[in-house]
Design an enzyme around this catalytic site. Structure first.
Site, mmCIF file in Angstrom:
data_model
loop_
_atom_site.group_PDB
_atom_site.id
_atom_site.type_symbol
_atom_site.label_atom_id
_atom_site.label_comp_id
_atom_site.label_asym_id
_atom_site.label_seq_id
_atom_site.Cartn_x
_atom_site.Cartn_y
_atom_site.Cartn_z
ATOM 1 N N ASN A 265 0.842 -1.196 0.000
ATOM 2 C CA ASN A 265 0.000 0.000 0.000
ATOM 3 C C ASN A 265 0.873 1.240 0.000
ATOM 4 O OD1 ASN A 265 0.503 0.847 2.854
ATOM 5 N ND2 ASN A 265 -0.388 -1.161 3.242
ATOM 6 N N LYS B 172 8.413 -17.451 -10.414
ATOM 7 C CA LYS B 172 7.656 -16.368 -11.028
ATOM 8 C C LYS B 172 6.494 -16.937 -11.866
ATOM 9 C CE LYS B 172 8.080 -12.512 -14.176
ATOM 10 N NZ LYS B 172 8.793 -11.949 -15.300
ATOM 11 N N ASP C 290 -4.030 -9.660 13.319
ATOM 12 C CA ASP C 290 -4.081 -8.260 13.733
ATOM 13 C C ASP C 290 -3.044 -8.069 14.846
ATOM 14 O OD1 ASP C 290 -4.653 -5.787 14.945
ATOM 15 O OD2 ASP C 290 -6.713 -5.865 14.192
ATOM 16 N N ILE C 291 -1.907 -7.513 14.475
ATOM 17 C CA ILE C 291 -0.766 -7.422 15.404
ATOM 18 C C ILE C 291 -1.129 -6.565 16.620
ATOM 19 C CG2 ILE C 291 1.667 -6.757 15.607
ATOM 20 C CD1 ILE C 291 1.855 -7.098 12.539
ATOM 21 N N LYS D 161 -12.952 1.534 16.400
ATOM 22 C CA LYS D 161 -11.700 0.764 16.282
ATOM 23 C C LYS D 161 -10.998 0.684 17.628
ATOM 24 C CE LYS D 161 -10.073 0.839 12.066
ATOM 25 N NZ LYS D 161 -9.396 1.302 10.842
#
Ligand code: CTP
Length: 404
Positions: free
Chosen positions: A212, A291, A310-311, A345
């Protein structure tokens, strides 16, 4: 600017590193400081007072007999107006002199005559490696520290004499960072902070992957601000192109799973965890060993994903976090409805403090705006550059540690 309003007496003693003092003088001024240069006779063998006067825009002082001061006491006047005396370079001889409280030239006289509790003395040693490692120098160093002098580190590498090792003066930019850090309040002294930063990269095959647009800038700024605030800081960084802040330990990782295992070890004795990383929510279920090739038929690979752990939630539910020994701070990158999403959250991840920001408005930028959500409500930190925001966030965290 980080040194606005600070008046620094920059002392130069005899050493080849005097050439770096010119650059340092400029760098201090660029950050808003005013600089008064004082040189020893030996320093003037290496660089001229003319150069230092031109760069500092003030006449240089080099003698205790200088009659320009009305009361003829430059050692008193110059030291009383300083926010700090910075000696760079500080030679082995000058260190020995400081240690014995000798005062036979303006600079040493000024150091001795300064109000010790009001005007800090910072020294940047510079010398040959044998001189640096000599027991006399190491003894002096220890005693100087015990006397309350702030001794900066030395660099390692090629020396003017042709030898290689420890003892050369730090680079001007490094000295600048250390001086800026020196003036920051030590709000996190004694704390061990771990920060995650940047994106993660989830491999599809040996040459491709998904990631990202997180640049890591906010996390790196927070690591720097925590270090400036006196904490011992470890930064667990995904693939980013950011320079490691001075004095921060860095562990480079690639995927979310790498980040998690690196973090689990470090979090064991940390007291604060700040999760700024934009961890990929999903990874390809299997990463191909070789590849993936086009076969000419026009068919495209079918990617299947699995969810990453989820760390933050995992660390926040560990026994140390639940007991309050580890204070966890989460981040939320949202695109809309910041307060509602950030509040939800915070509860979902069970963290005492969650910091919301608008992802598309901050990724890759040098500035940001933050919304801090805790059990009491929300606090806004308006748009500012990321380092200033990071310092404000560190202060907000320090405040909450005491009430936690
Ligand atoms: N985080 C984490 N591990 C993950 C995902 C997120 O540690 N696998 C942490 C981030 O570092 C951040 C916080 O959780 O501190 C929130 O990240 P964000 O991506 O905003 O939230 P998500 O949990 O992914 O929720 P959503 O994608 O639904 O907004």
């Amino acid at each position: 600017m980080d040194l606005t309003g600070k008046h620094i007496v920059l002392g130069l003693t005899g050493g080849i590193a005097c050439y770096k003092a010119a650059e340092l003088c400029r760098a201090l001024i660029k950050q808003g400081a005013t600089v008064q240069v004082v040189m020893t006779e030996a320093a003037a063998q290496f660089i001229t007072p003319v150069t230092m006067q031109a760069l500092s825009n003030r006449p240089v002082f080099d003698s205790q007999w200088d009659a320009r001061e009305r009361n003829n006491m430059p050692h008193i006047n110059l030291s009383r107006e300083a926010d700090a005396i910075l000696i760079a370079p500080c030679s082995a001889d000058f260190m020995a002199k400081l240690l014995h409280g000798r005062a036979d030239d303006l600079l040493s006289l000024m150091c001795l005559a300064r109000p010790i509790d009001i005007v800090p003395l910072i020294v940047a040693p510079a010398m040959n490696r044998e001189m640096w490692s000599h027991p006399a120098t190491q003894r002096n160093l220890k005693q100087l520290r015990e006397d309350g002098t702030h001794v900066l580190g030395v660099g390692n590498g090629d020396q003017a004499c042709g030898e290689t090792g420890d003892g050369r003066m730090l680079e001007p930019e490094e000295l600048l960072q250390d001086v800026i850090a020196f003036f920051q309040p030590k709000l996190l002294a004694g704390h061990k902070v771990v920060v995650t930063a940047g994106p993660t990269f989830e491999a599809i095959d040996p040459v491709r992957g998904i990631t990202n647009l997180s640049s890591g800038k906010m996390g790196f700024a927070i690591a720097r601000a925590a270090q400036e605030a006196g904490a011992e800081v470890t930064l667990v960084a995904g693939p980013v192109a950011q320079a490691t802040p001075r004095g921060v330990a860095r562990v480079d990782v690639r995927s979310a799973l790498n980040m998690r295992s690196a973090l689990m070890e470090i979090a064991n004795d940390a007291t604060i965890f700040i999760a700024t990383a934009a961890v990929a929510d999903w990874r390809p279920a299997t990463a191909a060993d070789q590849k993936l090739k086009k076969d000419g038929s026009g068919t495209t690979p079918q990617l299947e994903f699995v969810e990453n752990p989820d760390i933050l939630a995992e660390v926040a539910s560990s026994a140390r976090a639940v007991d309050g020994a580890l204070f966890c701070v989460g981040f939320a990158a949202e695109s809309h409805d910041l307060l509602a999403h950030a509040s939800a959250k915070r509860l979902r991840k069970k963290v005492p403090l969650l910091v919301g920001n608008i992802g598309p408005a901050t990724f890759g930028q040098d500035d940001n705006a933050l919304l801090l959500v805790d059990a009491e409500g929300a606090t806004e930190l308006p748009r500012n550059n990321k380092l200033q925001l990071a310092r404000q966030l560190v202060a907000e965290i320090a405040k909450r540690l005491h009430s936690h």
